[in-house]
Design a protein around this motif. Structure first.
Motif, PDB file in Angstrom:
ATOM      1  N   HIS A  71     -30.590  13.228  18.947  1.00  0.00           N
ATOM      2  CA  HIS A  71     -31.405  12.430  18.048  1.00  0.00           C
ATOM      3  C   HIS A  71     -31.946  11.238  18.837  1.00  0.00           C
ATOM      4  CE1 HIS A  71     -32.667  10.658  14.228  1.00  0.00           C
ATOM      5  NE2 HIS A  71     -32.270   9.501  14.738  1.00  0.00           N
ATOM      6  N   THR A 103     -33.888   7.730  18.580  1.00  0.00           N
ATOM      7  CA  THR A 103     -34.304   6.689  17.649  1.00  0.00           C
ATOM      8  C   THR A 103     -35.467   5.930  18.266  1.00  0.00           C
ATOM      9  OG1 THR A 103     -32.061   6.469  16.811  1.00  0.00           O
ATOM     10  CG2 THR A 103     -33.557   4.635  16.375  1.00  0.00           C
ATOM     11  N   PRO A 159     -24.787   5.809  15.000  1.00  0.00           N
ATOM     12  CA  PRO A 159     -24.966   7.215  14.649  1.00  0.00           C
ATOM     13  C   PRO A 159     -24.262   7.580  13.342  1.00  0.00           C
ATOM     14  CG  PRO A 159     -24.161   6.963  16.909  1.00  0.00           C
ATOM     15  CD  PRO A 159     -24.086   5.624  16.259  1.00  0.00           C
ATOM     16  N   ASP A 160     -24.746   8.647  12.720  1.00  0.00           N
ATOM     17  CA  ASP A 160     -24.128   9.158  11.498  1.00  0.00           C
ATOM     18  C   ASP A 160     -22.715   9.666  11.779  1.00  0.00           C
ATOM     19  OD1 ASP A 160     -26.435   8.659  10.027  1.00  0.00           O
ATOM     20  OD2 ASP A 160     -27.258  10.662  10.407  1.00  0.00           O
ATOM     21  N   ALA A 161     -21.889   9.698  10.724  1.00  0.00           N
ATOM     22  CA  ALA A 161     -20.543  10.260  10.822  1.00  0.00           C
ATOM     23  C   ALA A 161     -20.664  11.698  11.332  1.00  0.00           C
ATOM     24  CB  ALA A 161     -19.863  10.212   9.457  1.00  0.00           C
TER      25      ALA A 161
END
Length: 132
Positions: A2, A4, A30-32
């Motif tokens: 990902h 950003t 970052p997401d879990a």
């Protein structure tokens, strides 16, 4: 993977957690299941954090200027561009710019299971900083 490309706006450090002018830029959250959090923190001369601690510790890497860091019960230590500081989990400490220069550092922490990264304490006494 990902990438950003659009970052959150720069935020001013709240007065209950910082003395002086401090700006925070979120670099990574970052997401879990990741619990990594990374910020660039910009301190004006004399600005500093309040006493605080992190559940999983903290890494500071100074990218510009000169600053100060202190753990509870220890001496005030100078830090400068290129220095990296490891703060132990749960260790009460503060950090910020020296009296004459700006200081910028990367701050890396791991959030606790409940998402918290920092337990804030009292503001650092100006007299203690001046003694350094």
């Amino acid at each position: 993977m990902h990438i950003t490309r659009n970052r959150p706006d720069t935020l001013r450090g709240p007065a209950e957690n910082f003395t002086g002018t401090v700006w925070l830029d979120e670099i990574a959250a970052p997401d879990a299941p990741s619990r990594l959090r990374m910020f660039t923190v910009h301190f004006a001369p004399g600005a500093r954090t309040a006493w605080h601690r992190h559940p999983h510790g903290q890494v500071l890497h100074v990218t510009e200027g000169e600053g100060l860091v202190q753990r509870e019960g220890g001496p005030v230590e100078p830090i400068r561009a290129g220095d990296t500081v490891w703060i132990e989990p749960g260790e009460s400490h503060w950090h910020g710019a020296g009296p004459r220069t700006f200081m910028t550092h990367l701050a890396v922490v791991e959030a606790a299971a409940d998402g918290t990264t920092t337990e804030w304490g009292d503001l650092v006494d100006t007299h203690d900083c001046a003694a350094a």
